[in-house]
Design a protein around this motif. Structure first.
Motif, PDB file in Angstrom:
ATOM      1  N   TYR A 146      26.917 -47.141 -11.469  1.00 22.36           N
ATOM      2  CA  TYR A 146      27.060 -48.521 -10.760  1.00 22.36           C
ATOM      3  C   TYR A 146      27.711 -48.540  -9.643  1.00 22.36           C
ATOM      4  CZ  TYR A 146      28.744 -53.252 -10.791  1.00 22.36           C
ATOM      5  OH  TYR A 146      29.002 -54.583 -10.672  1.00 22.36           O
ATOM      6  N   ASN A 147      29.000 -47.600  -9.543  1.00 18.27           N
ATOM      7  CA  ASN A 147      29.869 -47.818  -8.360  1.00 18.27           C
ATOM      8  C   ASN A 147      28.899 -47.460  -7.070  1.00 18.27           C
ATOM      9  OD1 ASN A 147      31.912 -48.395 -10.008  1.00 18.27           O
ATOM     10  ND2 ASN A 147      32.671 -46.203 -10.001  1.00 18.27           N
ATOM     11  N   HIS A 148      27.977 -46.418  -7.140  1.00 11.61           N
ATOM     12  CA  HIS A 148      27.307 -45.878  -6.074  1.00 11.61           C
ATOM     13  C   HIS A 148      26.189 -47.135  -5.714  1.00 11.61           C
ATOM     14  CE1 HIS A 148      24.537 -43.699  -3.485  1.00 11.61           C
ATOM     15  NE2 HIS A 148      23.386 -43.794  -4.249  1.00 11.61           N
ATOM     16  N   LEU A 149      25.955 -47.925  -6.876  1.00 14.62           N
ATOM     17  CA  LEU A 149      24.823 -49.102  -6.476  1.00 14.62           C
ATOM     18  C   LEU A 149      25.573 -50.029  -5.336  1.00 14.62           C
ATOM     19  CD1 LEU A 149      22.201 -50.778  -7.082  1.00 14.62           C
ATOM     20  CD2 LEU A 149      23.494 -51.441  -9.130  1.00 14.62           C
ATOM     21  N   ILE A 150      26.897 -50.319  -6.052  1.00 17.47           N
ATOM     22  CA  ILE A 150      27.563 -51.264  -5.192  1.00 17.47           C
ATOM     23  C   ILE A 150      28.088 -50.931  -3.898  1.00 17.47           C
ATOM     24  CG2 ILE A 150      29.918 -52.630  -5.016  1.00 17.47           C
ATOM     25  CD1 ILE A 150      27.698 -53.509  -7.178  1.00 17.47           C
ATOM     26  N   ASP A 151      28.332 -49.562  -3.745  1.00 15.17           N
ATOM     27  CA  ASP A 151      28.727 -48.971  -2.291  1.00 15.17           C
ATOM     28  C   ASP A 151      27.602 -48.968  -1.493  1.00 15.17           C
ATOM     29  OD1 ASP A 151      31.364 -48.456  -3.172  1.00 15.17           O
ATOM     30  OD2 ASP A 151      31.033 -46.311  -3.602  1.00 15.17           O
ATOM     31  N   THR A 152      26.259 -48.730  -1.940  1.00 16.54           N
ATOM     32  CA  THR A 152      25.135 -48.869  -1.147  1.00 16.54           C
ATOM     33  C   THR A 152      24.759 -50.114  -0.703  1.00 16.54           C
ATOM     34  OG1 THR A 152      24.130 -46.872  -2.512  1.00 16.54           O
ATOM     35  CG2 THR A 152      22.395 -48.085  -1.239  1.00 16.54           C
ATOM     36  N   ALA A 153      24.738 -51.318  -1.710  1.00 19.04           N
ATOM     37  CA  ALA A 153      24.711 -52.605  -1.224  1.00 19.04           C
ATOM     38  C   ALA A 153      25.629 -52.959  -0.153  1.00 19.04           C
ATOM     39  CB  ALA A 153      24.692 -53.301  -2.567  1.00 19.04           C
ATOM     40  N   ARG A 154      26.889 -52.603  -0.327  1.00 23.83           N
ATOM     41  CA  ARG A 154      27.876 -53.030   0.692  1.00 23.83           C
ATOM     42  C   ARG A 154      27.510 -52.508   2.207  1.00 23.83           C
ATOM     43  NH1 ARG A 154      32.924 -52.782  -3.174  1.00 23.83           N
ATOM     44  NH2 ARG A 154      32.688 -54.498  -4.028  1.00 23.83           N
ATOM     45  N   GLU A 155      26.731 -50.968   2.054  1.00 22.92           N
ATOM     46  CA  GLU A 155      26.589 -50.397   3.027  1.00 22.92           C
ATOM     47  C   GLU A 155      25.368 -51.182   3.930  1.00 22.92           C
ATOM     48  OE1 GLU A 155      25.609 -46.455   2.278  1.00 22.92           O
ATOM     49  OE2 GLU A 155      27.933 -46.055   1.918  1.00 22.92           O
ATOM     50  N   ILE A 156      24.426 -51.402   3.100  1.00 23.11           N
ATOM     51  CA  ILE A 156      23.201 -52.285   3.504  1.00 23.11           C
ATOM     52  C   ILE A 156      23.404 -53.576   4.162  1.00 23.11           C
ATOM     53  CG2 ILE A 156      21.027 -53.280   2.808  1.00 23.11           C
ATOM     54  CD1 ILE A 156      20.534 -50.947   0.940  1.00 23.11           C
ATOM     55  N   ASN A 157      24.403 -54.295   3.329  1.00 18.10           N
ATOM     56  CA  ASN A 157      24.909 -55.357   3.898  1.00 18.10           C
ATOM     57  C   ASN A 157      25.280 -55.525   5.193  1.00 18.10           C
ATOM     58  OD1 ASN A 157      23.781 -57.099   1.949  1.00 18.10           O
ATOM     59  ND2 ASN A 157      25.601 -57.517   0.535  1.00 18.10           N
ATOM     60  N   ALA A 158      26.199 -54.538   5.509  1.00 15.41           N
ATOM     61  CA  ALA A 158      27.060 -54.350   6.868  1.00 15.41           C
ATOM     62  C   ALA A 158      25.793 -53.981   7.654  1.00 15.41           C
ATOM     63  CB  ALA A 158      28.006 -53.016   6.742  1.00 15.41           C
ATOM     64  N   GLU A 159      24.808 -53.341   7.596  1.00 12.86           N
ATOM     65  CA  GLU A 159      23.873 -52.925   8.529  1.00 12.86           C
ATOM     66  C   GLU A 159      23.001 -54.128   8.817  1.00 12.86           C
ATOM     67  OE1 GLU A 159      21.186 -50.915  10.957  1.00 12.86           O
ATOM     68  OE2 GLU A 159      23.056 -50.499  10.337  1.00 12.86           O
ATOM     69  N   VAL A 160      22.609 -55.138   7.924  1.00 11.93           N
ATOM     70  CA  VAL A 160      21.877 -56.239   7.740  1.00 11.93           C
ATOM     71  C   VAL A 160      22.945 -57.121   8.821  1.00 11.93           C
ATOM     72  CG1 VAL A 160      21.282 -58.464   6.596  1.00 11.93           C
ATOM     73  CG2 VAL A 160      20.899 -56.367   5.476  1.00 11.93           C
ATOM     74  N   GLU A 214      21.468 -57.498 -11.382  1.00 11.61           N
ATOM     75  CA  GLU A 214      20.726 -57.276 -12.774  1.00 11.61           C
ATOM     76  C   GLU A 214      21.502 -55.842 -13.335  1.00 11.61           C
ATOM     77  OE1 GLU A 214      16.779 -57.400 -13.082  1.00 11.61           O
ATOM     78  OE2 GLU A 214      16.634 -59.224 -12.080  1.00 11.61           O
ATOM     79  N   ALA A 215      22.707 -55.388 -12.911  1.00 13.47           N
ATOM     80  CA  ALA A 215      23.490 -54.474 -13.462  1.00 13.47           C
ATOM     81  C   ALA A 215      24.891 -54.999 -13.732  1.00 13.47           C
ATOM     82  CB  ALA A 215      23.517 -53.212 -12.307  1.00 13.47           C
ATOM     83  N   PRO A 216      24.916 -55.032 -14.990  1.00 12.16           N
ATOM     84  CA  PRO A 216      26.448 -55.799 -15.419  1.00 12.16           C
ATOM     85  C   PRO A 216      27.639 -54.915 -15.201  1.00 12.16           C
ATOM     86  CG  PRO A 216      25.307 -54.645 -17.197  1.00 12.16           C
ATOM     87  CD  PRO A 216      24.384 -54.746 -16.171  1.00 12.16           C
ATOM     88  N   ALA A 217      28.688 -55.723 -14.621  1.00  9.87           N
ATOM     89  CA  ALA A 217      29.866 -54.989 -14.238  1.00  9.87           C
ATOM     90  C   ALA A 217      30.668 -54.625 -15.676  1.00  9.87           C
ATOM     91  CB  ALA A 217      30.678 -55.919 -13.504  1.00  9.87           C
ATOM     92  N   LEU A 218      30.869 -53.289 -16.009  1.00  9.62           N
ATOM     93  CA  LEU A 218      31.580 -53.144 -17.198  1.00  9.62           C
ATOM     94  C   LEU A 218      32.365 -51.815 -16.908  1.00  9.62           C
ATOM     95  CD1 LEU A 218      28.029 -52.524 -19.247  1.00  9.62           C
ATOM     96  CD2 LEU A 218      30.069 -54.234 -19.605  1.00  9.62           C
ATOM     97  N   PRO A 219      33.849 -52.399 -16.680  1.00  7.40           N
ATOM     98  CA  PRO A 219      34.792 -51.415 -16.588  1.00  7.40           C
ATOM     99  C   PRO A 219      34.665 -50.143 -17.257  1.00  7.40           C
ATOM    100  CG  PRO A 219      35.799 -53.598 -17.324  1.00  7.40           C
ATOM    101  CD  PRO A 219      34.274 -53.810 -17.133  1.00  7.40           C
ATOM    102  N   THR A 220      35.315 -48.817 -16.907  1.00  8.73           N
ATOM    103  CA  THR A 220      35.434 -47.737 -17.802  1.00  8.73           C
ATOM    104  C   THR A 220      36.770 -47.956 -18.383  1.00  8.73           C
ATOM    105  OG1 THR A 220      34.101 -46.384 -16.394  1.00  8.73           O
ATOM    106  CG2 THR A 220      35.644 -45.256 -17.941  1.00  8.73           C
ATOM    107  N   PRO A 221      37.104 -48.054 -19.927  1.00  9.33           N
ATOM    108  CA  PRO A 221      38.415 -48.340 -20.345  1.00  9.33           C
ATOM    109  C   PRO A 221      39.003 -46.846 -20.313  1.00  9.33           C
ATOM    110  CG  PRO A 221      36.568 -48.133 -21.862  1.00  9.33           C
ATOM    111  CD  PRO A 221      35.967 -48.307 -20.679  1.00  9.33           C
ATOM    112  N   PRO A 222      40.301 -46.949 -20.527  1.00  9.48           N
ATOM    113  CA  PRO A 222      41.108 -46.011 -20.416  1.00  9.48           C
ATOM    114  C   PRO A 222      40.913 -44.896 -21.604  1.00  9.48           C
ATOM    115  CG  PRO A 222      42.416 -47.807 -21.309  1.00  9.48           C
ATOM    116  CD  PRO A 222      41.223 -48.331 -20.681  1.00  9.48           C
TER     117      PRO A 222
END
Length: 252
Positions: A146-160, A214-222
């Motif tokens: 999920y973290n890679h998905l979000i990072d990639t989406a932000r990179e694409i939006n910067a390019e957009v 469509e990918a839920p935000a689910l934090p990794t618990p301790p």
């Protein structure tokens, strides 16, 4: 035709060719990234549905109680928001049944084990991992998280944003016209209005919506050790309040 005119025409063609190459090649690369992102999103979303199923199973094991939701909220989850996500392609997750001397002890151990399983699932979902390559079992393939998905989406939006603002179609058209003074004068004389805003809007890219992947935000618990005492106390409290409900949740 003079030599100077030929040189000017060649220079114009060279400038136009270079501009066109830069304009279209950058857009082609962005199109390719957007197309690849669709596959990435589908893979991560599939893992997200599995992780969400395990999270829901853990909440069910805690009897879907208000105390459980408070505990989950302290870990960074948003129970009501997660429960509102459509439960499509879900997978049944059954808790482990550890051995213990008492029924309450079995329930407590089952809750602790389910938490540990959930944490591993969410860590894998968020951070990604590796799995054997089906085409070559001797090799491992990367599983995006999920973290890679979000990072990639932000990179694409910067390019957009860069393509939409720094390479406007109207700017390129205007520069092209500037190389042809005779055409500019003709359009000015005829009152040719042009519609730069409409052109830019029709050819602009729409940024990715990070809230609609469509990918839920689910934090990794301790780790379990950090919450073990509080979780064990919660399990004991739920069992004392309603042993029947706790046993039913354990058998679900």
């Amino acid at each position: 035709m003079t030599v100077g005119t030929d040189y000017a025409d060649d220079l114009k063609r060279e400038l136009l060719t270079e501009m066109a190459d830069n304009f279209f090649s950058r857009r082609c690369r962005l199109d390719e990234r957007l197309e690849a992102f669709v596959g990435l999103r589908e893979k991560v979303a599939r893992q997200g549905r599995l992780a969400l199923s395990r999270w829901r199973a853990f909440r069910t094991l805690l009897c879907d109680s208000p105390e459980a939701d408070r505990f989950l909220e302290e870990l960074g989850f948003a129970p009501q928001k997660l429960l509102a996500i459509p439960d499509k392609d879900s997978v049944e997750v059954h808790p482990r049944h550890p051995l213990a001397l008492t029924a309450a002890g079995r329930y407590r151990k089952a809750v602790l084990a389910a938490y540990d399983d959930l944490r591993r699932e969410l860590e894998h979902y968020n951070e990604g991992g590796y799995a054997p390559d089906l085409r070559d079992p001797r090799r491992m393939r990367r599983i995006p998280g999920y973290n890679h998905l979000i990072d990639t989406a932000r990179e694409i939006n910067a390019e957009v944003e860069a393509v939409n603002t720094s390479q406007c179609p109207s700017d390129m058209l205007q520069f092209t016209k500037s190389l042809d003074p005779a055409r500019q004068e003709q359009e000015s004389t005829c009152g040719f209005p042009g519609d730069a805003c409409s052109l830019n809007a029709s050819l602009s890219y729409t940024p990715l919506d990070l809230d609609a992947l469509e990918a839920p935000a689910l934090p990794t618990p301790p780790p379990l050790e950090e919450v073990k005492d509080n979780l064990a106390n919660l399990a004991d409290s739920l069992y004392r309040q309603d042993p029947t409900a706790a046993e039913a949740a354990l058998q679900a």
